[in-house]
Scaffold this active site. Sequence first.
Site, PDB file in Angstrom:
ATOM      1  CG  HIS A   1      -5.402   3.537   1.143  1.00  0.00           C
ATOM      2  ND1 HIS A   1      -5.018   2.287   0.695  1.00  0.00           N
ATOM      3  CD2 HIS A   1      -6.697   3.681   0.781  1.00  0.00           C
ATOM      4  CE1 HIS A   1      -6.048   1.710   0.074  1.00  0.00           C
ATOM      5  NE2 HIS A   1      -7.087   2.528   0.124  1.00  0.00           N
TER       6      HIS A   1
ATOM      7  CG  ASP B   1      -6.854   8.079  10.008  1.00  0.00           C
ATOM      8  OD1 ASP B   1      -5.865   8.009   9.251  1.00  0.00           O
ATOM      9  OD2 ASP B   1      -7.808   8.862   9.815  1.00  0.00           O
ATOM     10  CG  LEU B   2      -1.651   8.408   9.007  1.00  0.00           C
ATOM     11  CD1 LEU B   2      -1.097   9.560   8.205  1.00  0.00           C
ATOM     12  CD2 LEU B   2      -0.638   7.277   9.076  1.00  0.00           C
TER      13      LEU B   2
ATOM     14  CB  SER C   1      -9.327   0.240  -0.357  1.00  0.00           C
ATOM     15  OG  SER C   1      -8.713   0.595  -1.562  1.00  0.00           O
TER      16      SER C   1
ATOM     17  CG  ASP D   1      -2.281   0.577   0.954  1.00  0.00           C
ATOM     18  OD1 ASP D   1      -2.350   1.812   0.903  1.00  0.00           O
ATOM     19  OD2 ASP D   1      -3.256  -0.172   0.795  1.00  0.00           O
TER      20      ASP D   1
ATOM     21  CG  ASN E   1       5.736  24.412  14.412  1.00  0.00           C
ATOM     22  OD1 ASN E   1       6.109  23.961  15.489  1.00  0.00           O
ATOM     23  ND2 ASN E   1       6.539  25.071  13.583  1.00  0.00           N
TER      24      ASN E   1
ATOM     25  CG  ASN F   1     -24.392   1.416 -33.711  1.00  0.00           C
ATOM     26  OD1 ASN F   1     -23.640   0.682 -33.072  1.00  0.00           O
ATOM     27  ND2 ASN F   1     -25.480   0.969 -34.303  1.00  0.00           N
ATOM     28  CG  ASN F   2     -21.132  -1.446 -34.851  1.00  0.00           C
ATOM     29  OD1 ASN F   2     -21.772  -1.173 -33.835  1.00  0.00           O
ATOM     30  ND2 ASN F   2     -21.359  -2.537 -35.582  1.00  0.00           N
TER      31      ASN F   2
ATOM     32  CG  ASP G   1      -5.622  -0.846  18.352  1.00  0.00           C
ATOM     33  OD1 ASP G   1      -5.259  -1.599  19.262  1.00  0.00           O
ATOM     34  OD2 ASP G   1      -6.819  -0.593  18.119  1.00  0.00           O
TER      35      ASP G   1
END
Length: 614
Positions: free
Chosen positions: A139, A341-342, A367, A99, A352, A597-598, A108
Site C-alpha cells: 500500500h 507496486d512492489l 488512499s 503507511d 522460491n 425508533n426512539n 522509480d
Amino acid sequence: MILKNKLNLIVSGMILALGQAHAQNFNNNDESYDPSKHVWEYTYQLAEGDPLVFQQWHLQNTGQTAGAANPGKAGIDLNLDFTHRRGIFGQGINIAIIDDGLATYHPDLTANVTQGDTANPNPYLFQYFSAGRNRVDNHGTMVAGIAAASAFNDKGGRGVAPYATLTGANLIGNQANVPSLALAIRSVMDMDGAVHPMNKFTDARVINQSIGYTFSDPTIYNTYRGFFDNISSVQQTAATQSHGGRGAISIKSAGNDHFIGGRWSDREKGELTLVYPNAYALPAYNTSVADPGNANFWNVTVSALNANGTLANYSSGGSAVLLAAPAGEYGDHSPAIVTTDLPKWCKDQAQNQCEYPVYTNGMNGTSAAAPALSGATALIMSANHQLSWRDVKHLMITTATQVHADSEARMIADFEAIPSWQVNGAGLAFHNDYGFGLVNVDAAVEKALQTGPILPALKIREYDVATTSDTTIDDDFSATDSVHTQTESLTIEGVQVRLNLDHERLGDLSVELISPSNTRSVLLHAGTDLEGSKFENTLLLSNHFYGESAKGDWTLRIIDTNAKDSWSERTYDVPSGTFNDNSIVNLPQRADKFQSNNTQPGNLTGWSIRFYGH
C-alpha cells in the site's frame, strides 16, 4: 540527464526552471492563442520520458482507459501540465508517507528516497495472513508512487511531484516499526523530547496519511480523547513550529465508507448495487464522526474523484472534507490509478515463489486521493518556498475547480438532508462531497509565483455555549436550536463543534451549523450507521465557512428526521460514475443491525464552538 539535486530551492519571486530539457514554449502566434485566457486554462502535452505516463489520467486526463474497459472524461485531472512545463516538480520538498512502509529500492522511487535522521523501513515483502485474508504490504509503495515517483528515467510512470523527496514510516505494516501515529509524525519531523528546529531538507513539509478509522460509536473520541488529542498536538507543532514557522501540512484520506455493503448486480455492464442503512440512500458514514482524525483542524481531509469527475462510489464525504483529488474506481470498468507496486514479493522466506508486479493500474480509494493532493501541495510549495502551509491551503481553496456542478441535493421527503453546491458568505462554493472542489495545480502555482506570505497569524478561540432548559429533540422534523453570539471579529479558516446529546436512535439526527452569513453547513447528515444512545464530547468540523466573518449569531440546529425505519439500495453505474435514475429500493432493516425508533424525545445537553482563523 537532469541534475535535479543541484538546486533544491525556488528563490523567492522567481522560478528556477529546472528541467528545461523537457520545457515546452507556448506559441503565441498560434491561431488558438487567446491573450484573455489564464495560463492554467490551456492544455500542454506532458513531456515524454516515462512509458506509462500517458495512462496516468490523474496527471492529464485525455479520455484514456488506463487499462479499463471504458475511458474517463477528458480534463478531469490535477491540471499540472503547465507547472511541469515550467520545471516545477516539487524540488526541495519532502513528502512523508505514513503507511505500511515503502519499497525504498523500487527503480522509480529509490532516487527520491531520503533517509534523514529516520531510517526508511522496507515493507515486509512476504505474503502473510491477517484478518481472514492473504495480504502483501504494498500500500505505501503505491501511495508513494502517486506522490513522487521519479520522472524522465524511462521507467514506469511519474509522480505528481517527481523531484520531491520521500520518507517512509511503517505504521500499519506486518513489521511496523513505529507504534503510533503521533510517534510516526514525530519521526518524520525529527522531533525529539523538546521541539527540534525541524528545518532540515529531510524533514517533511507534507505528511501523507492514506490511513484512517471507521467507528459507528460517536463516543469513541471521548473514550480515547488522550490518543486523538496527542495526534492533534503533534500535528499542531509540526504545522506551527517547523521550517522557520512556515510549517508542515498533514494530508489525510476521508475514508471509503459511502455505503454499508455492495454487490455486482450486473458485473458485465459494471452495475454495482450499494446498500445503505437508511431509507433514502444517504451515505452510511460522515467523515467527522466515523474518524475523529477528519475532525482535526490540522488535517486536510480529501475525498476521491473518479475519472468522470464525480464522487467515487466508495468515498466518504462531509463538512470536514476540504478538497477532492483523483483516485478512480476499480480499474476494470472505469480507470483506477497507475502507480508503482512492489518490485518483488514472495510467498515464502526462501524466495522460491515470488511475483514481480513493479507497477499496477488498480490503485484507488481515498488512499489514492491523498497522495495526489500531497504531490499537488508539494508542487505549490516548491513554486514559492516563502509560503506557509496555511498560505498553500488558501491558494488551493480559492483556485479549486468545481466538479459535478449539476449534482442535486439529497432529500428526505421535503427535507434537504445534504445540500448540493452552496456559495458561502465569502463567495466560495462548497459541497460536502467535494469540499471546495478539485485541486487545480496550475492555477494555484500561478498565484503562488505572484505573491509572498498571504495570511496573518492564526488565532484560535473556543467558547462553551449555554443551552436553554427547552432542548428536547422531538421526532417530527421540528428544529432544536441553540445560539452562540460571537462578539470578536475573526476571518474563519475552520469551525469545530463539540457536541453532547442523548437520543435513542442517533442515525435519525441531522446536525447543522448556521453562520451569521446564513450559510447552512450540515455537520452530520441523517441516516448514518451510528450506534449507541449519546454524543459525548463528539467532535465535528466544518470547512464550509472558510473566509466568512465569525462575528454574529451562530445557530446549532438538530433535527430528528426518522430516516432509519428501513434500509435501501441503489444502483451505481461504474463506467459513467453516476447512479441509475429511480433505482432506490427500500429494504427491511437487517436483523443484526435493527434499531427501533426512539420512544422518547432526545435531549441536547451541551455544546461548545471553536473558531480557527485570523
